[in-house]
Design a protein around this motif. Structure first.
Motif, mmCIF file in Angstrom:
data_model
loop_
_atom_site.group_PDB
_atom_site.id
_atom_site.type_symbol
_atom_site.label_atom_id
_atom_site.label_comp_id
_atom_site.label_asym_id
_atom_site.label_seq_id
_atom_site.Cartn_x
_atom_site.Cartn_y
_atom_site.Cartn_z
ATOM 1 N N VAL A 138 -1.279 2.974 6.962
ATOM 2 C CA VAL A 138 -1.161 1.431 6.378
ATOM 3 C C VAL A 138 -2.138 1.324 5.438
ATOM 4 O O VAL A 138 -1.795 0.557 4.408
ATOM 5 N N LYS A 139 -3.306 1.335 5.756
ATOM 6 C CA LYS A 139 -4.673 0.998 5.047
ATOM 7 C C LYS A 139 -4.600 1.432 3.626
ATOM 8 O O LYS A 139 -4.814 0.639 2.637
ATOM 9 N N ILE A 140 -4.000 2.798 3.531
ATOM 10 C CA ILE A 140 -3.922 3.549 2.321
ATOM 11 C C ILE A 140 -2.999 2.802 1.304
ATOM 12 O O ILE A 140 -3.155 2.595 0.165
ATOM 13 N N ARG A 141 -1.700 2.635 1.934
ATOM 14 C CA ARG A 141 -0.689 2.176 1.217
ATOM 15 C C ARG A 141 -1.120 0.664 0.897
ATOM 16 O O ARG A 141 -0.745 0.377 -0.072
ATOM 17 N N SER A 145 -2.070 -3.288 -3.377
ATOM 18 C CA SER A 145 -3.196 -4.192 -3.917
ATOM 19 C C SER A 145 -3.568 -3.754 -5.381
ATOM 20 O O SER A 145 -3.443 -4.638 -6.179
ATOM 21 N N ALA A 146 -3.636 -2.395 -5.652
ATOM 22 C CA ALA A 146 -4.083 -2.026 -6.954
ATOM 23 C C ALA A 146 -2.962 -2.207 -8.004
ATOM 24 O O ALA A 146 -3.260 -2.589 -9.064
ATOM 25 N N ILE A 147 -1.829 -1.969 -7.487
ATOM 26 C CA ILE A 147 -0.596 -2.283 -8.217
ATOM 27 C C ILE A 147 -0.612 -3.662 -8.900
ATOM 28 O O ILE A 147 -0.443 -4.119 -9.868
ATOM 29 N N LEU A 179 6.011 -5.408 1.367
ATOM 30 C CA LEU A 179 6.250 -4.373 0.416
ATOM 31 C C LEU A 179 5.937 -2.886 1.198
ATOM 32 O O LEU A 179 6.418 -1.817 0.923
ATOM 33 N N CYS A 180 4.872 -3.013 2.328
ATOM 34 C CA CYS A 180 4.711 -1.573 3.034
ATOM 35 C C CYS A 180 5.748 -1.527 3.854
ATOM 36 O O CYS A 180 6.141 -0.278 3.993
ATOM 37 N N ALA A 181 6.097 -2.490 4.472
ATOM 38 C CA ALA A 181 7.261 -2.368 5.481
ATOM 39 C C ALA A 181 8.720 -1.900 4.941
ATOM 40 O O ALA A 181 9.510 -1.192 5.442
ATOM 41 N N ILE A 214 0.467 4.415 -10.010
ATOM 42 C CA ILE A 214 -0.293 4.354 -8.909
ATOM 43 C C ILE A 214 0.230 5.002 -7.655
ATOM 44 O O ILE A 214 -0.449 5.647 -6.858
ATOM 45 N N GLY A 215 1.470 4.661 -7.597
ATOM 46 C CA GLY A 215 2.324 5.250 -6.621
ATOM 47 C C GLY A 215 3.068 6.593 -6.668
ATOM 48 O O GLY A 215 4.259 6.943 -6.332
ATOM 49 N N TYR A 216 2.316 7.542 -7.453
ATOM 50 C CA TYR A 216 3.086 8.573 -7.978
ATOM 51 C C TYR A 216 3.522 9.460 -6.664
ATOM 52 O O TYR A 216 4.535 10.523 -6.889
ATOM 53 N N ASN A 217 2.969 9.578 -5.477
ATOM 54 C CA ASN A 217 3.497 10.183 -4.564
ATOM 55 C C ASN A 217 4.439 9.511 -3.525
ATOM 56 O O ASN A 217 4.704 9.834 -2.336
ATOM 57 N N PHE A 218 4.799 8.222 -3.875
ATOM 58 C CA PHE A 218 5.750 7.523 -3.208
ATOM 59 C C PHE A 218 7.009 8.311 -3.346
ATOM 60 O O PHE A 218 7.486 8.570 -4.268
ATOM 61 N N GLU A 219 8.020 7.911 -2.086
ATOM 62 C CA GLU A 219 9.146 8.467 -2.274
ATOM 63 C C GLU A 219 10.147 7.828 -3.354
ATOM 64 O O GLU A 219 9.884 6.563 -3.585
#
Length: 454
Positions: A182-185, A190-192, A208-210, A248-253
């Motif tokens: 959660v904290k990393i996500r 936040s960076a986005i 957005l995390c959920a 930033i979310g290069y490893n997001f699904e």
């Protein structure tokens, strides 16, 4: 532990807070608060931890992060609403539930688990979902309505926001349905937002995390989430968001990236809100505020609508993300007006959300009205040339468009100045050398402007 006790601890984990704010946020009388504090302090004494201290009107509990974790683990108890949320999320995510197993997990009686799930069942049937009791498999979810999908997402948002406060059984559930830390996500989201130069709140980021869990559950292979390439070419804002999300979310699904892009895009435009009734009430309140105070800025409307909408959702669903606030005496007039407006539309907010909205309204009103002011008379008791020059310079720097006339009124003579001045600020009971007169003048001017409109 009683619900009140647990909710007080949830708030004290986040902030020290005044008795008045605590009472308003939890809708409790002070006697109930004191009884709960005594109960908490007995437990803290047993653990040999610091107890809740009351200094003046402020309540504070100083514990280390490890002590807080130990305390919530020791409590190992949920409020009625937290139990309902737990059962609701687990039932929807896994499509079925065994109440006997969950009774053991939650360490509650059969009557308690039945009462909690009855609440879940009534809520889901009201929303149009279909449930079937099966003696061999337990209770099965036959059909899930769109309204329950929306509520599921909101309840996921809530437990992500409260991650640090979750007891073991809640953490086990959350860890079983998410595939991220959660904290990393939250940090990446936040960076986005920072890269896109958009403002965000912890509730927006948690939502957005959920969304990742939501997409995994309902839309893993859904083709409607495919981004239209033609729209990407035409809409530069959508393209920019997609580029930043992908970087930033290069490893997001893959599907999560698509959904994230559309949600950030629509949230930035105040669109795609899930709870129509809440957004409708929020809009009506904002429209009335704009009408009464003569406001017209669309940028401001977008900002305050977001705060109002999220604030209403927080209160309606008991999301205890709270901080302590102090109202200045000249905010009371606006607060009274705002409370009456909320009551008119049957809306409630936490104190900190009221404060945030009132601050923004006041700032917007003053920015608009101060530009319309030409002349102000300041009446003082005694004129000191040195202080008078300092005051005039400060006034000129802060209000360059206003002509200030400072007059001595040591005899407190009443004159008809109204024809010549937009506002008269009477500070004649205090000498010009006593305290920071600029602050007093500024506060009195703000109060006069707000009073004049209301």
């Amino acid at each position: 532990m009683y619900d009140t006790t647990i909710n007080i601890l949830k708030i004290l984990y986040q902030t020290k807070i005044s008795k008045e704010n605590l009472s308003q946020n939890l809708n409790l009388k002070e006697n109930s608060i004191y009884r709960a504090i005594l109960e908490i302090n007995i437990l803290l004494d047993d653990l040999k931890y610091n107890t809740i201290k009351i200094k003046g009107k402020i309540l504070e509990l100083k514990l280390t992060k490890q002590q807080w974790r130990t305390l919530f683990k020791k409590l190992d108890s949920l409020t009625f609403e937290d139990k309902v949320d737990y059962l609701y999320i687990k039932f929807i995510y896994f499509n079925s539930i065994n109440l006997e197993k969950e009774r053991v997990n939650l360490n509650i009686s059969r009557s308690s688990i039945n009462r909690c799930f009855l609440h879940v069942k009534k809520l889901m049937l009201k929303n149009g979902s279909e449930i079937l009791s099966n003696k061999r498999k337990g209770i099965e979810l036959i059909y899930l309505s769109e309204d329950d999908k929306k509520l599921f997402l909101l309840k996921l948002t809530k437990i992500i926001m409260e991650e640090d406060l979750l007891i073991p059984v809640q953490k086990i559930l959350l860890n079983s349905i998410k595939n991220f830390i959660v904290k990393i996500r939250l940090s990446k989201l936040s960076a986005i937002y920072r890269c896109l130069k958009l403002s965000s709140t912890i509730m927006t980021l948690s939502y957005l995390c959920a969304l990742d869990i939501y997409i995994e559950r309902f839309y893993q292979n859904n083709k409607t989430l495919i981004i239209n390439k033609e729209k990407l070419k035409i809409d530069t804002n959508l393209k920019k968001i997609y580029t930043v999300v992908s970087s930033i979310g290069y490893n997001f699904e893959k599907n999560y990236k698509k959904s994230l892009t559309y949600n950030i895009y629509n949230l930035s435009l105040n669109r795609y809100y899930y709870f129509d009734d809440t957004i409708k009430k929020s809009n009506l309140i904002i429209e009335e505020i704009f009408k009464i105070f003569g406001l017209s800025s669309n940028i401001f409307k977008k900002t305050i609508l977001e705060y109002m909408y999220l604030g209403v959702l927080k209160k309606e669903h008991n999301i205890l993300k709270i901080r302590n606030v102090y109202y200045h005496y000249n905010d009371k007039i606006l607060l009274d007006f705002f409370n009456k407006l909320l009551k008119k539309y049957s809306v409630e907010l936490y104190s900190c959300d009221k404060y945030k909205i009132i601050y923004l309204i006041k700032k917007e009103i003053l920015n608009k009205k101060i530009k319309e002011i030409n002349n102000i008379l300041i009446l003082i008791e005694e004129i000191n040339p040195l202080y008078q020059k300092t005051l005039k310079d400060k006034l000129k720097n802060n209000f360059p468009n206003i002509n200030f006339n400072i007059q001595c009124n040591y005899l407190n003579i009443k004159k008809d100045y109204n024809k010549d001045y937009d506002y008269i600020i009477d500070d004649s009971q205090i000498t010009l050398g006593g305290g920071d007169i600029f602050d007093r003048v500024e506060n009195k001017l703000q109060m006069l402007i707000i009073e004049n409109i209301i």
